[in-house]
Design a protein around this motif. Structure first.
Motif, PDB file in Angstrom:
ATOM      1  N   SER A   1       0.851  -1.190   0.000  1.00  0.00           N
ATOM      2  CA  SER A   1       0.000   0.000   0.000  1.00  0.00           C
ATOM      3  C   SER A   1       0.887   1.242   0.000  1.00  0.00           C
ATOM      4  O   SER A   1       2.099   1.157   0.235  1.00  0.00           O
ATOM      5  CB  SER A   1      -0.895  -0.005   1.241  1.00  0.00           C
ATOM      6  OG  SER A   1      -0.104   0.098   2.420  1.00  0.00           O
ATOM      7  N   ALA A   2       0.283   2.415  -0.233  1.00  0.00           N
ATOM      8  CA  ALA A   2       1.056   3.654  -0.301  1.00  0.00           C
ATOM      9  C   ALA A   2       1.751   3.946   1.028  1.00  0.00           C
ATOM     10  O   ALA A   2       2.929   4.327   1.057  1.00  0.00           O
ATOM     11  CB  ALA A   2       0.139   4.815  -0.697  1.00  0.00           C
TER      12      ALA A   2
ATOM     13  N   VAL B   1      11.054   8.182  -6.121  1.00  0.00           N
ATOM     14  CA  VAL B   1      10.420   7.413  -7.195  1.00  0.00           C
ATOM     15  C   VAL B   1       9.641   8.327  -8.132  1.00  0.00           C
ATOM     16  O   VAL B   1       9.779   8.258  -9.372  1.00  0.00           O
ATOM     17  CB  VAL B   1       9.499   6.318  -6.618  1.00  0.00           C
ATOM     18  CG1 VAL B   1       8.644   5.703  -7.725  1.00  0.00           C
ATOM     19  CG2 VAL B   1      10.313   5.236  -5.942  1.00  0.00           C
ATOM     20  N   ILE B   2       8.819   9.231  -7.562  1.00  0.00           N
ATOM     21  CA  ILE B   2       7.982  10.107  -8.398  1.00  0.00           C
ATOM     22  C   ILE B   2       8.837  11.087  -9.205  1.00  0.00           C
ATOM     23  O   ILE B   2       8.605  11.249 -10.421  1.00  0.00           O
ATOM     24  CB  ILE B   2       6.940  10.840  -7.522  1.00  0.00           C
ATOM     25  CG1 ILE B   2       5.929   9.815  -6.972  1.00  0.00           C
ATOM     26  CG2 ILE B   2       6.219  11.918  -8.324  1.00  0.00           C
ATOM     27  CD1 ILE B   2       4.881  10.405  -6.050  1.00  0.00           C
TER      28      ILE B   2
ATOM     29  N   HIS C   1      -2.680   8.445  -7.081  1.00  0.00           N
ATOM     30  CA  HIS C   1      -2.383   7.048  -7.422  1.00  0.00           C
ATOM     31  C   HIS C   1      -1.224   6.558  -6.556  1.00  0.00           C
ATOM     32  O   HIS C   1      -0.276   7.299  -6.309  1.00  0.00           O
ATOM     33  CB  HIS C   1      -2.005   6.936  -8.907  1.00  0.00           C
ATOM     34  CG  HIS C   1      -2.167   5.569  -9.483  1.00  0.00           C
ATOM     35  ND1 HIS C   1      -3.389   5.050  -9.864  1.00  0.00           N
ATOM     36  CD2 HIS C   1      -1.261   4.587  -9.733  1.00  0.00           C
ATOM     37  CE1 HIS C   1      -3.225   3.834 -10.340  1.00  0.00           C
ATOM     38  NE2 HIS C   1      -1.934   3.521 -10.260  1.00  0.00           N
ATOM     39  N   ASN C   2      -1.311   5.342  -6.077  1.00  0.00           N
ATOM     40  CA  ASN C   2      -0.244   4.760  -5.266  1.00  0.00           C
ATOM     41  C   ASN C   2       1.010   4.594  -6.138  1.00  0.00           C
ATOM     42  O   ASN C   2       0.973   3.876  -7.134  1.00  0.00           O
ATOM     43  CB  ASN C   2      -0.692   3.403  -4.707  1.00  0.00           C
ATOM     44  CG  ASN C   2       0.373   2.722  -3.865  1.00  0.00           C
ATOM     45  OD1 ASN C   2       1.436   3.277  -3.615  1.00  0.00           O
ATOM     46  ND2 ASN C   2       0.079   1.509  -3.431  1.00  0.00           N
ATOM     47  N   PRO C   3       2.120   5.256  -5.785  1.00  0.00           N
ATOM     48  CA  PRO C   3       3.340   5.128  -6.602  1.00  0.00           C
ATOM     49  C   PRO C   3       3.786   3.677  -6.746  1.00  0.00           C
ATOM     50  O   PRO C   3       4.300   3.295  -7.807  1.00  0.00           O
ATOM     51  CB  PRO C   3       4.376   5.944  -5.811  1.00  0.00           C
ATOM     52  CG  PRO C   3       3.576   6.881  -4.969  1.00  0.00           C
ATOM     53  CD  PRO C   3       2.308   6.155  -4.639  1.00  0.00           C
TER      54      PRO C   3
ATOM     55  N   VAL D   1       4.338   1.960 -10.406  1.00  0.00           N
ATOM     56  CA  VAL D   1       5.634   1.458 -10.847  1.00  0.00           C
ATOM     57  C   VAL D   1       5.555  -0.034 -11.190  1.00  0.00           C
ATOM     58  O   VAL D   1       6.256  -0.516 -12.084  1.00  0.00           O
ATOM     59  CB  VAL D   1       6.717   1.747  -9.773  1.00  0.00           C
ATOM     60  CG1 VAL D   1       6.719   0.712  -8.671  1.00  0.00           C
ATOM     61  CG2 VAL D   1       8.098   1.863 -10.403  1.00  0.00           C
ATOM     62  N   ILE D   2       4.681  -0.776 -10.487  1.00  0.00           N
ATOM     63  CA  ILE D   2       4.482  -2.186 -10.818  1.00  0.00           C
ATOM     64  C   ILE D   2       3.772  -2.316 -12.171  1.00  0.00           C
ATOM     65  O   ILE D   2       4.085  -3.207 -12.978  1.00  0.00           O
ATOM     66  CB  ILE D   2       3.675  -2.908  -9.712  1.00  0.00           C
ATOM     67  CG1 ILE D   2       4.496  -3.002  -8.426  1.00  0.00           C
ATOM     68  CG2 ILE D   2       3.272  -4.308 -10.165  1.00  0.00           C
ATOM     69  CD1 ILE D   2       5.770  -3.805  -8.543  1.00  0.00           C
TER      70      ILE D   2
END
Length: 611
Positions: free
Chosen positions: A227-228, A254-255, A269-271, A275-276
């Motif tokens: 989760s985020a 990451v962002i 949106h959950n990073p 990314v997945i």
């Protein structure tokens, strides 16, 4: 009842088992790392990891992420030394080439499934681990203090007396970590530590790992789509896709990294999810190539947020070195201490295990009474000598079948625990195998003795001490050989395949035993089968024990064709003068099967294959 989780159970460590010394910290680097697996006979090979690079620093909680099949667990296996076959590349520890013997001393690997002893309490598990893992110069008071502090830190102090099988999922995961913390490893590898846990337990587990990491450890774990909030708890993240590195750096970067590549994460949106999605190729395979090129397959350290890290190119060379040699690990305690601890643990398990102790004795009593009733008082009746012959074979089949199948079913589960504990340097394989063999002797002997007394008396066999002793001894040897055969099958096959292979082997042994098919009628080309069938030697020995030097048997019918035992023995092609030969053959068989079982177990544990 299942023990309830305590979400506020964690506390700051007091310092007994925590080291915060600079010289103990470990920096792990890898360069040009490949991992190749075989696709099967004639199908070639596949690169699971493809020339990847990376650095995992101390005081950091690192997450290895990626879609299924990306190579997450493979990377963890390679870095920990759990898997060495098919590995090429360079792995260094604090700038020096990794030596498995010393690296395994300061690291541990906690698998995804909780491989724990279910019959022992939390306190018993911890104290046995402490006696096995801490050096001999540590006092009992010191070990008790270490155990108490670890349990308190991990919030397990309130369930000390709870058996492992009754713990919740989160508590089992924390106990798995607690057991490996005893010898204070500075590098910890965890495969999917949050699998099977609810959101609260996941958060608690990651909080614990972060607490331990910030005390100076290097903690690396694989995780699947967190989760985020969980994602932000990690210090660093290493993202894989199809065996290549797409990102290495802090979670906070990451962002910005994605934005630089013109792959902005959607608002709200959950990073981790985004990314997945990119790693799965949902937004196109060109994005995967773009990310791998930007991060230079893990060589780029720009996004780690740590200016102290040197460039990955500064690591020692050796790009395509094979890393495939297993080493013999030196354990902290002596073989005698390992044996003593394993015997103590085994005795506790035997007292509480209904399958391995009470069920075995209960089955022996039940079957002996059943057979005794069916063949009541036939042992001294000349008209029922064939019935007695059938009885002798039936009891052999009971000993072989029940013992063999019990080990085939139970042993694979024990191997999974053994593999974990042996890899993490709890004890040597020799100590485990010797302890296992010693622990089985009392239960085997008691069960055999009870069975023999009941069946011998109920079926009216000759009341002579020497015959009863011979009878019981042969039954005992047959059980021990069957155990060894069960170890061999259980060590090499899964439970499902073992349940198929085991009965087939028993049928083959029956065919060459002399029962049903007369020994003199077996074709010459198949005579070899009678030489390796321990059922043949067992049946031959039992017949000798019952009928050697027996006179004329009482006849309670009008005519008894076999009141002279020699006439019957001639018809079934057996003699009574081979008892000693049969015993020697059974003893040699026992020795061979025990040795083969050990070496197959050794191969299985070292290959670390989960069946």
């Amino acid at each position: 009842m299942e023990s309830k989780d305590d979400s506020n159970g964690l506390c700051e460590p007091k310092g007994l088992f925590i080291k915060d010394r600079k010289q103990d910290q470990v920096e792990l680097r890898f360069k040009n790392l490949y991992y190749t697996v075989s696709l099967g006979f004639g199908k070639g090979t596949k690169d699971v990891l493809k020339n990847i690079n990376g650095i995992f620093a101390p005081n950091q909680l690192v997450a290895i992420m990626g879609p299924s099949g990306a190579g997450k667990s493979s990377l963890l296996d390679v870095l920990s030394g759990y898997n060495l076959k098919g590995v090429r590349g360079n792995v260094t520890v604090n700038g020096e080439e990794r030596r498995l013997d010393s690296f395994r001393r300061l690291s541990c690997y906690i698998q995804q499934d909780d491989r724990l002893q279910p019959l022992l309490t939390v306190n018993e598990n911890m104290h046995i681990a402490a006696n096995l893992k801490l050096s001999m110069d540590k006092t009992k008071k010191y070990k008790d203090a270490v155990v108490d502090e670890i349990l308190s830190t991990l919030g397990l102090d309130k369930c000390k007396a709870t058996r492992t099988a009754r713990l919740s999922g989160g508590q089992k995961k924390r106990l798995s970590i607690a057991l490996e913390l005893i010898n204070n490893p500075m590098v910890m590898f965890l495969d999917e530590p949050t699998t099977g846990l609810d959101s609260s337990s996941c958060s608690q587990c990651i909080s614990l790992l972060k607490l331990l990491a910030h005390q100076g450890r290097t903690i690396i774990c694989t995780i699947h789509q967190p989760s985020a909030s969980l994602f932000q708890m990690f210090d660093q993240v290493y993202i894989l896709s199809q065996g290549t590195c797409l990102y290495q750096g802090s979670t906070g970067n990451v962002i910005p990294y994605l934005s630089k590549l013109e792959l902005p994460c959607p608002l709200y949106h959950n990073p981790a999810d985004f990314v997945i999605e990119l790693a799965c190729g949902d937004h196109g395979n060109d994005k995967i190539v773009k990310m791998a090129k930007e991060i230079d397959n893990g060589k780029c350290l720009t996004w780690t947020g740590n200016s102290d890290l040197l460039a990955i190119n500064d690591a020692p060379s050796g790009a395509h070195k094979n890393i495939s040699k297993e080493v013999d690990i030196v354990h902290e305690t002596s073989a005698y201490n390992q044996l003593k601890c394993l015997l103590h643990r085994g005795i506790l398990k035997c007292k509480r295990d209904p399958d391995l102790t009470y069920l075995r004795i209960g089955v022996n009593i039940t079957v002996s009474v059943l057979l005794g009733t069916l063949f009541l008082q036939i042992g001294d009746d000349g008209s029922k000598i064939f019935d007695n012959y059938n009885l002798l074979f039936s009891l052999l089949m009971h000993h072989v079948g029940s013992t063999l199948m019990l080990n085939i079913i139970n042993f694979p589960a024990e191997i999974s625990i053994l593999t974990k504990e042996h890899f993490n340097r709890w004890y040597s394989l020799k100590s485990y195998y010797i302890a296992t063999n010693i622990l089985d002797i009392p239960i085997t002997t008691l069960g055999c003795l009870i069975f023999s007394v009941i069946i011998y008396l109920m079926t009216g066999q000759p009341l002579e001490w020497n015959r009863f002793t011979m009878f019981t001894f042969i039954c005992w040897l047959m059980v021990l050989i069957s155990q060894s055969l069960g170890f061999i099958i259980g060590a090499w096959f899964s439970v499902i395949n073992g349940n198929f292979v085991g009965p087939i082997i028993v049928v083959m042994l029956m065919v060459f035993s002399g029962f049903g098919v007369n020994l003199r009628d077996i074709p010459y080309l198949l005579k070899w089968g009678t030489e390796i069938s321990f059922l043949r030697y067992g049946l031959d020995a039992l017949v000798a024990a019952m009928y050697d030097k027996r006179g004329v048997l009482p006849c309670y019918s009008l005519y008894c064709h076999y009141k002279y035992p020699t006439k019957f023995l001639d018809e079934v092609a057996m003699t009574t003068d081979h008892f000693n030969y049969d015993v020697y053959a059974l003893l040699i068989t026992l020795l061979i099967t025990r040795v083969v079982a050990y070496f197959l177990l050794r191969l299985r544990v070292r290959s670390r294959v989960s069946l």
